[in-house]
Write an enzyme that holds these catalytic residues in place. Structure first.
Site, PDB file in Angstrom:
ATOM      1  CG  ASP A 136      -1.555   7.594   0.438  1.00 42.84           C
ATOM      2  OD1 ASP A 136      -0.485   8.083   0.036  1.00 42.84           O
ATOM      3  OD2 ASP A 136      -2.623   7.669  -0.204  1.00 42.84           O
ATOM      4  CG  ASP A 185      -1.664   1.222   1.449  1.00 46.07           C
ATOM      5  OD1 ASP A 185      -2.269   1.703   0.470  1.00 46.07           O
ATOM      6  OD2 ASP A 185      -1.669   1.738   2.584  1.00 46.07           O
TER       7      ASP A 185
END
Ligand code: MG
Length: 171
Positions: free
Chosen positions: A9, A7
């Site tokens: 952020d 991922d």
């Protein structure tokens, strides 16, 4: 062939308070990210980023903004990321590409023949990432915490680490 799915952020760069990263200036790489990517490259055939970016669907940023943000991200990790997939669609669109749906994992498998999702690991900072990883048959790693008790869905999590660098050093 295996891959580390990441991922973006909250894993590679700092989460912004109730806001999206809309320009390169707003992208703050977390300490240790570059070192973590260097270590992870020794343990995985591919490093792949999968990121939901509905700020595009909302009209708060453009595809060109995202491209510029990802150019800065790549530069900050010495171009150690093999591919970045993003989903611009709104949550309300129920796109198959948007995590926790596994469209971006299947996209990667199409682009990299020989990639075995069952041999892959998904690292993220929330339960959406963990569900994505589970559904795609990957090992799941939650970062940003020391314990599965920090998540509302501990059964989706195989391992927990305070940061991506802590995970990398455990490999
Ligand atoms: Mg995140």
């Amino acid at each position: 062939m295996n891959a580390l799915f990441l991922d973006r952020d909250g894993v590679l760069n700092r989460l912004r308070n109730n806001d999206y990263v809309k320009s390169p200036d707003e992208l703050e790489i977390l300490p240790g990210t570059a070192e973590a990517i260097t270590i992870c490259r020794r343990h995985f055939d591919l490093i792949i980023v999968v990121t939901n970016q509905q700020g595009i669907g909302k009209g708060l940023m453009t595809e060109a903004d995202l491209k510029a943000i990802h150019a800065k991200l790549q530069e900050s990790v010495s171009y150690g990321i093999d591919r970045i997939y993003s989903c611009p669609h709104l949550a309300s669109d129920h796109s198959f590409l948007r995590k926790p749906n596994i469209g971006m994992a299947l996209w990667a498998r199409r682009d990299f023949p020989g990639l075995r999702l069952k041999s892959c690991t998904m690292v993220g900072d929330n339960s959406t990432d963990m569900l994505f990883g589970r559904r795609a048959g990957m090992r799941t790693v939650l970062v940003g915490t020391n314990s599965t008790s920090a998540t509302d869905r501990p059964w989706l999590v195989d391992l927990c680490f305070p940061s991506l660098l802590h995970f990398a050093r455990s490999l």
